[in-house]
Design an enzyme around this catalytic site. Sequence first.
Site, PDB file in Angstrom:
ATOM      1  N   LEU A  19       0.861  -1.179   0.000  1.00 56.86           N
ATOM      2  CA  LEU A  19       0.000   0.000   0.000  1.00 56.86           C
ATOM      3  C   LEU A  19       0.902   1.235   0.000  1.00 56.86           C
ATOM      4  O   LEU A  19       1.817   1.336   0.816  1.00 56.86           O
ATOM      5  CB  LEU A  19      -0.895   0.033   1.236  1.00 56.86           C
ATOM      6  CG  LEU A  19      -2.103  -0.908   1.278  1.00 56.86           C
ATOM      7  CD1 LEU A  19      -2.801  -0.788   2.629  1.00 56.86           C
ATOM      8  CD2 LEU A  19      -3.077  -0.590   0.170  1.00 56.86           C
ATOM      9  N   ASP A  20       0.653   2.153  -0.913  1.00 53.55           N
ATOM     10  CA  ASP A  20       1.433   3.392  -0.944  1.00 53.55           C
ATOM     11  C   ASP A  20       1.177   4.209   0.310  1.00 53.55           C
ATOM     12  O   ASP A  20       0.136   4.051   0.966  1.00 53.55           O
ATOM     13  CB  ASP A  20       1.047   4.229  -2.175  1.00 53.55           C
ATOM     14  CG  ASP A  20       1.590   3.631  -3.466  1.00 53.55           C
ATOM     15  OD1 ASP A  20       2.446   2.725  -3.375  1.00 53.55           O
ATOM     16  OD2 ASP A  20       1.162   4.065  -4.547  1.00 53.55           O
ATOM     17  N   PRO A  21       2.090   5.127   0.668  1.00 55.17           N
ATOM     18  CA  PRO A  21       1.854   6.025   1.809  1.00 55.17           C
ATOM     19  C   PRO A  21       0.539   6.783   1.649  1.00 55.17           C
ATOM     20  O   PRO A  21       0.176   7.174   0.535  1.00 55.17           O
ATOM     21  CB  PRO A  21       3.055   6.976   1.742  1.00 55.17           C
ATOM     22  CG  PRO A  21       4.125   6.180   1.062  1.00 55.17           C
ATOM     23  CD  PRO A  21       3.418   5.329   0.058  1.00 55.17           C
ATOM     24  N   VAL A  23      -2.373   5.681   1.723  1.00 54.05           N
ATOM     25  CA  VAL A  23      -3.456   4.835   1.225  1.00 54.05           C
ATOM     26  C   VAL A  23      -3.915   3.932   2.361  1.00 54.05           C
ATOM     27  O   VAL A  23      -3.100   3.363   3.082  1.00 54.05           O
ATOM     28  CB  VAL A  23      -2.993   3.984   0.022  1.00 54.05           C
ATOM     29  CG1 VAL A  23      -4.114   3.043  -0.433  1.00 54.05           C
ATOM     30  CG2 VAL A  23      -2.565   4.884  -1.127  1.00 54.05           C
TER      31      VAL A  23
END
Length: 228
Positions: A19-21, A23
């Site tokens: 998961l991207d930052p 998100v």
Amino acid sequence: TAWVKRLLGVKRAGHGGTLDPKVTGVLPVALDHMTKIMGSVVHSRKAYVCVMQLHGDVSEKKLREVAEEFTGTIYQRPPVRSNVKRALRTRRIFSLEVLEVRGRLALLRVESDPGTYMRKLCWDMGLVLGVGAHMRELRRIKTGPFDEDHNLVTLQELSEAVYRFREEGKDDYLRRAVLPGEVITCELPKVVLRDSAVESVVNGAPLAVPGISLLTPDVKAGGRVAML
């Protein structure tokens, strides 16, 4: 993942897709031996709810038309800020639904192949719309057999479940948070082995037809299956 590993006191832990930052959403974490089969989740379908901000005024009718254009197989180049090579590649968008439009904000629900970048999808849709757009918020609501409507727990809730187990000896909360590893195989085609074949297969022998008790109709040559 490191936090879960320390909290539960296990030797190994692995997650089912980055998961991207900033998100939020579903991040399955496998423990100990189950890390070996977490790859089937990493390479499974994902579903997201996304807020896209348009840079100009667009009619809802036009937005829905462009959403239909982006449903199916699309070309996508990963964004500059990504951990993969920025090579042009194809990804499949299984569904792209416009849930709500409010001014220049659009709420989208997207189900796609793994490795599809939602912020790049928003950017590309903005280009086609002619006004530009960017992703404002993103939440992953499903990855493989795991979704936010079933057994989703926060790290805080997991911490409380561990505390209840260690201090009070009650495992009810912990059993809701830590699921059997077989759940990972829920969406895979199944092959059920005969008792006589189990020992040979787990020791590395190939599975022959006489060792099969039954199988699901979605088993395909070259595909991945769960042997039970």
